[in-house]
Write an enzyme that holds these catalytic residues in place. Structure first.
Site, PDB file in Angstrom:
ATOM      1  CG  ASN A 140      -1.997  -0.953   1.226  1.00  0.00           C
ATOM      2  OD1 ASN A 140      -2.568  -1.204   0.167  1.00  0.00           O
ATOM      3  ND2 ASN A 140      -2.324  -1.518   2.365  1.00  0.00           N
ATOM      4  CB  ILE A 168      -3.475  -6.422  13.093  1.00  0.00           C
ATOM      5  CG1 ILE A 168      -2.702  -7.234  12.054  1.00  0.00           C
ATOM      6  CG2 ILE A 168      -2.706  -6.339  14.406  1.00  0.00           C
ATOM      7  CD1 ILE A 168      -1.475  -6.549  11.512  1.00  0.00           C
TER       8      ILE A 168
HETATM    9  O1  C5P Z   1      -8.018  -1.458   6.059  1.00  0.00           O
HETATM   10  P1  C5P Z   1      -9.001  -0.716   6.912  1.00  0.00           P
HETATM   11  O2  C5P Z   1      -9.565   0.482   6.236  1.00  0.00           O
HETATM   12  O3  C5P Z   1     -10.021  -1.594   7.567  1.00  0.00           O
HETATM   13  O4  C5P Z   1      -8.112  -0.100   8.106  1.00  0.00           O
HETATM   14  C1  C5P Z   1      -8.718   0.504   9.204  1.00  0.00           C
HETATM   15  C2  C5P Z   1      -7.880   0.281  10.413  1.00  0.00           C
HETATM   16  O5  C5P Z   1      -7.631  -1.092  10.652  1.00  0.00           O
HETATM   17  C3  C5P Z   1      -6.508   0.927  10.360  1.00  0.00           C
HETATM   18  O6  C5P Z   1      -6.251   1.453  11.635  1.00  0.00           O
HETATM   19  C4  C5P Z   1      -5.580  -0.220  10.057  1.00  0.00           C
HETATM   20  O7  C5P Z   1      -4.298   0.001  10.619  1.00  0.00           O
HETATM   21  C5  C5P Z   1      -6.256  -1.389  10.715  1.00  0.00           C
HETATM   22  N1  C5P Z   1      -6.043  -2.666  10.008  1.00  0.00           N
HETATM   23  C6  C5P Z   1      -5.376  -3.694  10.642  1.00  0.00           C
HETATM   24  N2  C5P Z   1      -5.199  -4.897   9.997  1.00  0.00           N
HETATM   25  C7  C5P Z   1      -5.677  -5.075   8.746  1.00  0.00           C
HETATM   26  C8  C5P Z   1      -6.356  -4.029   8.099  1.00  0.00           C
HETATM   27  C9  C5P Z   1      -6.511  -2.824   8.758  1.00  0.00           C
HETATM   28  O8  C5P Z   1      -4.910  -3.538  11.783  1.00  0.00           O
HETATM   29  N3  C5P Z   1      -5.490  -6.245   8.144  1.00  0.00           N
END
Ligand code: C5P
Length: 396
Positions: free
Chosen positions: A210, A307
């Site tokens: 990303n 996570i």
């Molecule tokens: O990807 P997303 O938009 O859902 O991300 C929202 C939050 O979730 C962010 O704080 C990101 O760091 C966390 N996240 C995570 N593990 C993932 C996807 C996102 O901890 N696999």
């Protein structure tokens, strides 16, 4: 706005070759918005002259206890009156000895004796001088008097020797001073956080990632340390210096990030997911570089663990904060994440503003609604987020 806007410092400069670093420190402080009054000793003036400091601070330098410019001839009282801190850098062995003894033979030492503001000393001297029992005694006695000692560092010395006694670099002194003047609402709190992108390998030289510079997460880690927190930062691949006082755990893939977080989450008071974690990874990564052919290549992707959601779903979760970088409908998506991942706070931003840049404009979402943070430098935005977090943690 600079992060030291409204702060006032006295920068004392005594006679050491490290004075050239103090000119750079002065520039950093002024650039951050601080008002800095330079007070130079006679010996200090032999290394870098007052002209340099006057030009950098935009105000006349003081040296003389008998300077007629002080209306009531009380420069030693007047100058320090509303300072947030007095930093003497470089502080020679002789100057530290005089402070330890409470001597006041010139303007700077008198100012230190008559001070109301906290005093910080950045020693700079040759290795033998630093190790001399007399210096050790003086350092112990000024420390016992509540004076902060910044450094020194080890390394090459002007005398050609290598060892302890070098003054800290300008950037380190700057960081120490910012940390010193910040309130400490998070003292004793343990914060675990993630930042940066993840990299999901396709083969040894290719992968899925990303776009994320890590700047917001690293600025937040720094602001958390300044607020007194103990910070462990699980970081994907970024090219940023580790903020002073932060324990960084470098990882590459989402699975590594997941493992590093789960290994440390017990005992964390706060978890902050800033990382732009890749939602998918290739089902398998090739041991050898894929070779080009004319055929269509199919890549099978499997979902990565979420996570943040997993941490928030623990039986006794830490206070969980998520980030949401969206290209549209920020309110809807950020609020959605707050509920779906069962978070206490979400910090949302539009990628058009924040991505890769030094500035950001965010909205903080929590149970009480939305709280916009105006566009500013990422360090200032980080401070605002930390202030909001500290208030939320302090609330019953
Ligand atoms: O990807 P997303 O938009 O859902 O991300 C929202 C939050 O979730 C962010 O704080 C990101 O760091 C966390 N996240 C995570 N593990 C993932 C996807 C996102 O901890 N696999």
């Amino acid at each position: 706005m600079g992060e030291l806007q409204g702060k006032k410092f006295i920068l004392g400069i005594t006679g050491g070759i490290a004075a050239y670093k103090s000119a750079e420190l002065l520039r950093l402080l002024v650039k951050a918005g601080a008002e800095v009054q330079v007070v130079l000793t006679e010996a200090g003036a032999r290394f870098v002259t007052a002209v340099t400091y006057q030009a950098l601070s935009g105000r006349p330098v003081w040296t003389d206890l008998w300077d007629p410019r002080a209306d009531d001839n009380m420069a030693h009282i007047e100058l320090g009156r509303d300072a947030d801190a007095i930093l003497v850098a470089p502080a020679t062995a002789d100057f530290i000895g005089r402070v330890a003894q409470g001597l006041a033979g010139d303007l700077l030492s008198t100012l230190c004796l008559a001070r109301e503001a906290p005093l910080l000393l950045a020693p700079a001297m040759n290795r033998q001088m630093w190790e001399n029992p007399a210096t050790r005694r003086n350092i112990a006695s000024v420390t016992a008097d509540g004076i902060a000692i910044l450094g020194p560092a080890a390394g090459d010395q002007a005398c050609g020797e290598v060892g302890m006694g070098r003054m800290l670099e300008a950037e380190d002194l700057y960081e120490a001073l910012v940390g010193f003047v910040r309130p400490k609402p998070l003292a004793g709190r343990r914060v675990l956080m993630t930042a940066g992108p993840t990299f999901e390998a396709i083969d040894p030289v290719r992968g899925i990632t990303n776009l994320s510079s890590g700047k917001m997460g690293y600025a937040l880690a720094r602001a958390l340390v300044h607020a007194g927190a103990n910070v462990a930062l699980v970081s994907g691949p970024v090219v940023l210096p580790v903020p002073a006082g932060v324990d960084r755990i470098p990882v590459r893939s989402a699975q590594e990030m997941h493992a590093a977080v789960m290994a440390r989450v017990a005992g964390a008071d706060v978890f902050i997911g800033v990382a732009a974690v890749a939602d998918y990874r290739p089902r398998e990564s090739q041991d050898h570089k894929l070779k080009k052919s004319g055929d269509v290549l199919h890549l099978e992707l499997v979902p990565n663990p979420d996570i943040l959601a997993e941490v928030a779903a623990r039986p006794q979760p830490p206070f969980c904060v998520g980030f949401a970088a969206e290209s549209r409908d920020l309110d809807r998506y950020a609020m959605g994440k707050l509920e779906a991942k069962r978070l206490r706070m979400v910090v949302g931003n539009l990628v058009q503003v924040g991505l890769g840049s030094d500035d950001n404009e965010v909205v903080i979402y929590d149970g009480a609604g939305r709280h916009p943070v105006p566009r500013d430098d990422k360090h200032r935005v980080a401070e605002a987020i930390v202030a909001h977090l500290a208030a939320a943690l302090a609330a019953p």
